[in-house]
Write a protein that holds these residues in place. Structure first.
Motif, PDB file in Angstrom:
ATOM      1  N   ASN A  91       0.895  -1.072  -0.115  1.00 27.94           N
ATOM      2  CA  ASN A  91      -0.001   0.026  -0.019  1.00 27.94           C
ATOM      3  C   ASN A  91       1.056   1.321   0.031  1.00 27.94           C
ATOM      4  O   ASN A  91       1.727   1.467   1.000  1.00 27.94           O
ATOM      5  CB  ASN A  91      -0.863  -0.084   1.243  1.00 27.94           C
ATOM      6  CG  ASN A  91      -1.846   1.194   1.302  1.00 27.94           C
ATOM      7  OD1 ASN A  91      -2.260   1.745   0.286  1.00 27.94           O
ATOM      8  ND2 ASN A  91      -2.289   1.839   2.478  1.00 27.94           N
ATOM      9  N   TYR A  92       0.885   2.045  -1.115  1.00 27.27           N
ATOM     10  CA  TYR A  92       1.964   3.005  -0.948  1.00 27.27           C
ATOM     11  C   TYR A  92       1.199   4.150  -2.204  1.00 27.27           C
ATOM     12  O   TYR A  92       0.385   4.068  -2.832  1.00 27.27           O
ATOM     13  CB  TYR A  92       3.292   2.661  -1.466  1.00 27.27           C
ATOM     14  CG  TYR A  92       3.324   1.912  -2.841  1.00 27.27           C
ATOM     15  CD1 TYR A  92       3.429   2.490  -3.979  1.00 27.27           C
ATOM     16  CD2 TYR A  92       3.153   0.503  -2.994  1.00 27.27           C
ATOM     17  CE1 TYR A  92       3.477   1.677  -5.378  1.00 27.27           C
ATOM     18  CE2 TYR A  92       3.173  -0.236  -3.994  1.00 27.27           C
ATOM     19  CZ  TYR A  92       3.483   0.488  -5.175  1.00 27.27           C
ATOM     20  OH  TYR A  92       3.329  -0.342  -6.397  1.00 27.27           O
ATOM     21  N   GLU A  93       1.645   5.383  -1.946  1.00 27.65           N
ATOM     22  CA  GLU A  93       1.481   6.473  -2.823  1.00 27.65           C
ATOM     23  C   GLU A  93       2.251   6.483  -3.978  1.00 27.65           C
ATOM     24  O   GLU A  93       3.213   5.794  -4.122  1.00 27.65           O
ATOM     25  CB  GLU A  93       1.338   7.868  -1.750  1.00 27.65           C
ATOM     26  CG  GLU A  93       0.422   7.715  -0.996  1.00 27.65           C
ATOM     27  CD  GLU A  93      -0.993   7.569  -1.271  1.00 27.65           C
ATOM     28  OE1 GLU A  93      -1.466   8.120  -2.547  1.00 27.65           O
ATOM     29  OE2 GLU A  93      -1.802   6.817  -0.673  1.00 27.65           O
ATOM     30  N   PRO A  94       2.254   7.404  -4.818  1.00 29.85           N
ATOM     31  CA  PRO A  94       3.019   7.391  -6.068  1.00 29.85           C
ATOM     32  C   PRO A  94       4.322   7.547  -5.740  1.00 29.85           C
ATOM     33  O   PRO A  94       4.794   8.127  -5.073  1.00 29.85           O
ATOM     34  CB  PRO A  94       2.536   8.775  -6.834  1.00 29.85           C
ATOM     35  CG  PRO A  94       1.062   8.904  -6.609  1.00 29.85           C
ATOM     36  CD  PRO A  94       1.205   8.637  -4.854  1.00 29.85           C
ATOM     37  N   ARG A 135      -0.258   8.066 -12.897  1.00 32.00           N
ATOM     38  CA  ARG A 135       0.428   7.575 -11.527  1.00 32.00           C
ATOM     39  C   ARG A 135       0.266   8.837 -10.347  1.00 32.00           C
ATOM     40  O   ARG A 135       0.234   8.801  -9.059  1.00 32.00           O
ATOM     41  CB  ARG A 135       1.362   6.927 -11.419  1.00 32.00           C
ATOM     42  CG  ARG A 135       2.353   7.538 -11.988  1.00 32.00           C
ATOM     43  CD  ARG A 135       3.630   6.302 -11.935  1.00 32.00           C
ATOM     44  NE  ARG A 135       4.895   7.284 -12.568  1.00 32.00           N
ATOM     45  CZ  ARG A 135       5.785   8.055 -11.937  1.00 32.00           C
ATOM     46  NH1 ARG A 135       5.632   8.189 -10.372  1.00 32.00           N
ATOM     47  NH2 ARG A 135       6.718   8.519 -12.265  1.00 32.00           N
ATOM     48  N   SER A 136       0.931   9.916 -10.830  1.00 35.88           N
ATOM     49  CA  SER A 136       0.909  11.044 -10.238  1.00 35.88           C
ATOM     50  C   SER A 136      -0.569  11.725  -9.594  1.00 35.88           C
ATOM     51  O   SER A 136      -0.736  12.364  -8.690  1.00 35.88           O
ATOM     52  CB  SER A 136       1.786  12.191 -10.814  1.00 35.88           C
ATOM     53  OG  SER A 136       2.909  11.661 -11.310  1.00 35.88           O
ATOM     54  N   THR A 154      -3.530   9.717  -6.452  1.00 38.24           N
ATOM     55  CA  THR A 154      -3.142   9.361  -4.947  1.00 38.24           C
ATOM     56  C   THR A 154      -4.530   8.872  -4.259  1.00 38.24           C
ATOM     57  O   THR A 154      -5.666   8.964  -4.918  1.00 38.24           O
ATOM     58  CB  THR A 154      -2.733  10.586  -4.305  1.00 38.24           C
ATOM     59  OG1 THR A 154      -3.765  11.617  -4.222  1.00 38.24           O
ATOM     60  CG2 THR A 154      -1.677  11.297  -5.015  1.00 38.24           C
ATOM     61  N   SER A 155      -4.456   8.306  -3.132  1.00 33.98           N
ATOM     62  CA  SER A 155      -5.317   7.649  -2.199  1.00 33.98           C
ATOM     63  C   SER A 155      -6.386   9.009  -2.078  1.00 33.98           C
ATOM     64  O   SER A 155      -7.914   8.948  -2.045  1.00 33.98           O
ATOM     65  CB  SER A 155      -5.003   6.974  -1.066  1.00 33.98           C
ATOM     66  OG  SER A 155      -4.238   5.846  -1.289  1.00 33.98           O
ATOM     67  N   ASP A 156      -5.829  10.075  -1.641  1.00 30.31           N
ATOM     68  CA  ASP A 156      -6.715  11.271  -1.259  1.00 30.31           C
ATOM     69  C   ASP A 156      -7.367  11.881  -2.455  1.00 30.31           C
ATOM     70  O   ASP A 156      -8.517  11.994  -2.349  1.00 30.31           O
ATOM     71  CB  ASP A 156      -6.024  12.530  -0.739  1.00 30.31           C
ATOM     72  CG  ASP A 156      -5.301  12.102   0.841  1.00 30.31           C
ATOM     73  OD1 ASP A 156      -5.930  11.505   1.518  1.00 30.31           O
ATOM     74  OD2 ASP A 156      -4.394  13.231   1.087  1.00 30.31           O
ATOM     75  N   ARG A 159      -3.545   1.122  -2.159  1.00 34.82           N
ATOM     76  CA  ARG A 159      -3.144   1.517  -3.611  1.00 34.82           C
ATOM     77  C   ARG A 159      -1.755   0.885  -3.749  1.00 34.82           C
ATOM     78  O   ARG A 159      -1.113   1.084  -3.131  1.00 34.82           O
ATOM     79  CB  ARG A 159      -3.012   3.092  -3.227  1.00 34.82           C
ATOM     80  CG  ARG A 159      -2.486   3.559  -4.913  1.00 34.82           C
ATOM     81  CD  ARG A 159      -2.300   5.149  -4.938  1.00 34.82           C
ATOM     82  NE  ARG A 159      -1.803   5.897  -5.876  1.00 34.82           N
ATOM     83  CZ  ARG A 159      -0.608   5.639  -6.661  1.00 34.82           C
ATOM     84  NH1 ARG A 159       0.414   5.013  -5.980  1.00 34.82           N
ATOM     85  NH2 ARG A 159      -0.175   5.927  -7.805  1.00 34.82           N
TER      86      ARG A 159
END
Length: 600
Positions: free
Chosen positions: A473-476, A524-525, A528-530, A548
């Motif tokens: 689970n990670y952001e871009p 991908r940029s 984000t989850s937000d 994510r």
């Protein structure tokens, strides 16, 4: 099944007949002797195709045995005997744990862990586990998701047709490939590749043009009588996804990516035989209607598997009303419906007797409508309660205001869905595979229900396993500033982004992908989850959670949204209880799209 057998060369036919709920829906009828326990269209398909299967010596592995794979196997054996064919039939057993479920779920031993228990961010829906020890909510079915061991074993013993109950959707393909190529249980890369091969073809025509977000680029005529997908599993576990030339539909990188992303758990796809790591999965077009899938890595399976438990959850009902007018007036009309019903139930002191009472607004009218239907929207009232009488109070509250309705109230005169009916609650548990007695029974040619002749083979258990582990689970990764893409235009995300979504119990999975490297950097940029929470809009609730990951070689961002489907499809209050429309909802949301992508 007949089309697959007739219209081109195949060595084996598999069939996935089981959704999570249809086992349970027939369980009580089967126990009462009013249902055969198997999926009747599975028997119908074999009956229709048996001559071709015999002529071409096609192997068949189906999960259509459902609650009674032995019964289906005996029916098929009888059919083969009557035709005088030399085909051997077997059935897989060990998934049905209903006779032992009370022991397994003994409160003194602790409730089996929920499938999502390892995610600390997940809050289970209200009443998820309230069936435990409640005699008013008896369990009606409990089936473990079996792997490929018994299937491969049956094939090695000469079986031509194997009927299964609740095996995982891809297990027939894994079992066939494992037997065909002679893989061992520790050939994890190969097993993982066949797991994904099975996943690609398990959902009917979903890999050949159905449920495809890019369908608008094709004539509708190409989407009639779509041929089902065929997968060629190579010795190294890679595969080629294709279809018979004689049938409609199409196989492209996009249809393959869509199906790959459907109903997965993230970058690691679990099965009781193997874990498939999708991080480096690659999908390449290698010819017309031919796509090569590679890059899948395998790891040892978990010691556990999924156990689907269904129980009598209570009663539910729903009804709709239609309204025509401006958007503002319809909103006020629907607010009046909710106020009237809640007021009546409150005055009777019964509002708190409902487990669920929802008022859902469906659609918005066209401005300056071109027809009455174009200017119409609906309100859907959905309710669940422990007692039928509680739901009848809802109907009486509606009738109490029957002649006090809003201006122009109308709708279907068919109120059958408004009558209380039982519903099934769903609890996906994690079960140690060591508790399973899994095997395959190969019938003799003279086997009957009264004289069950044949040879039993125990499938044993995996000798090498590893813990499930936390999902990635990670952001871009190394995001690109969105301003660097220059001029933008505010448009639906789906203008350049395709996707697929589906249900995973209480959760929705979502995969979104693009075509070029530059579009990938942007997607991908951006996602984000937000950002996904913002796109979900008013449907987002703080009790939900998001995971994510990125799959860079297929230019896809994948999300799991935990919680929107409540307890799952059998009792979900959503209109889209399977989450299939979620991707197209997100794709319809407006974002700033770089103009340079539109020019391409």
């Amino acid at each position: 099944m007949l089309w697959q057998a007739q219209n081109g060369p195949v060595d084996a036919i598999t069939g996935d007949y089981l959704a999570e709920v249809n086992l349970a829906e027939n369980a009580e009828k089967y126990a009462a002797g009013t249902h055969p326990g198997w999926v009747e269209t599975a028997l119908g398909g074999i009956k229709l195709s048996l001559d071709v299967i015999n002529e071409k010596k096609i192997k068949v592995v189906l999960d259509g045995g459902a609650l009674n794979p032995k019964g289906l196997a005996l029916e098929v054996q009888k059919m083969i005997r009557e035709k005088g064919y030399d085909l051997k039939v077997a059935y897989v057993y060990g998934d049905d744990l209903l006779p032992r479920v009370n022991e397994i779920l003994d409160p003194q031993k602790g409730l089996l862990a929920h499938l999502d228990h390892e995610n600390d961010s997940v809050k289970l829906a209200k009443d998820t586990d309230n069936f435990l020890g409640d005699p008013t909510k008896p369990i009606v079915s409990a089936n473990a998701y079996l792997g490929s061991r018994a299937i491969a074993l049956g094939l090695s013993q000469g079986a031509d047709i194997i009927l299964c109950g609740r095996v995982s959707d891809a297990s027939p393909v894994i079992g066939l490939a494992r037997w065909w190529h002679g893989w061992s249980e520790t050939d994890f890369d190969e097993l993982a590749g066949s797991l994904i091969a099975g996943h690609l073809i398990e959902c009917s025509a979903y890999a050949t043009g159905a449920n495809f977000s890019g369908f608008e680029a094709y004539p509708n005529e190409e989407l009639i009588n779509i041929g089902l997908p065929v997968v060629e599993v190579l010795h190294n576990g890679e595969c080629v996804l294709t279809k018979h030339d004689a049938l409609n539909g199409f196989v492209t990188e996009d249809t393959a990516r869509s199906q790959l992303l459907y109903e997965i758990q993230g970058s690691v796809y679990l099965n009781s035989d193997v874990k498939a790591d999708l991080t480096d999965v690659s999908i390449k077009q290698v010819g017309k209607d031919r796509v090569h899938v590679s890059g899948i890595k395998g790891r040892p399976p978990p010691s556990t598997t999924k156990l689907g438990v269904f129980y009598q959850g209570g009663y539910q009902c729903e009804f709709t009303q239609s309204a025509t007018g401006t958007r503002a007036s319809i909103r006020k009309k629907f607010e009046l419906v909710e106020l009237q019903i809640r007021d009546r139930l409150t005055k009777q002191g019964k509002l708190d007797d409902f487990d669920v009472l929802l008022f859902q607004h469906i659609g918005v009218p066209e401005e300056n409508p071109s027809s009455q239907l174009a200017g119409t929207a609906q309100i859907r009232v959905f309710a669940q309660a422990q007692q039928q009488a509680t739901l009848y109070l809802l109907l009486r509250a509606l009738m109490w205001h029957g002649m006090q309705h809003f201006s122009g109230a109308h709708g279907s005169m068919d109120f059958r869905t408004a009558l209380p009916r039982p519903y099934l609650g769903y609890y996906p548990a994690i079960l140690e595979q060591s508790l399973l007695d899994e095997g395959v029974f190969v019938l003799s040619k003279d086997a009957t229900a009264d004289n069950l002749q044949g040879v039993n083979h125990s499938a044993g258990h995996n000798s090498v396993t590893e813990p499930v582990g936390r999902r990635a689970n990670y952001e871009p990764t190394n995001p690109v500033p969105l301003a660097s893409f220059s001029e933008t235009q505010t448009l639906p995300l789906g203008t350049i982004v395709q996707g697929r979504s589906g249900d995973k119990g209480a959760n929705v999975n979502l995969g979104l992908f693009v075509q070029t490297d530059e579009e990938w950097d942007w997607l991908r940029s951006l996602l984000t989850s937000d950002q996904l929470k913002k796109l979900i809009g008013l449907d987002w609730k703080d009790e939900y959670a998001i995971e994510r990951v990125e799959l860079p070689k297929i230019k896809a961002v994948h999300f799991v949204v935990y919680g929107p489907l409540h307890r799952g499809i059998s009792s979900s209050p959503l209109l889209d209880g399977l989450g299939k429309g979620f991707a197209d909802y997100i794709r319809a949301k407006y974002v700033d799209v770089p103009v340079k992508f539109l020019k391409k």
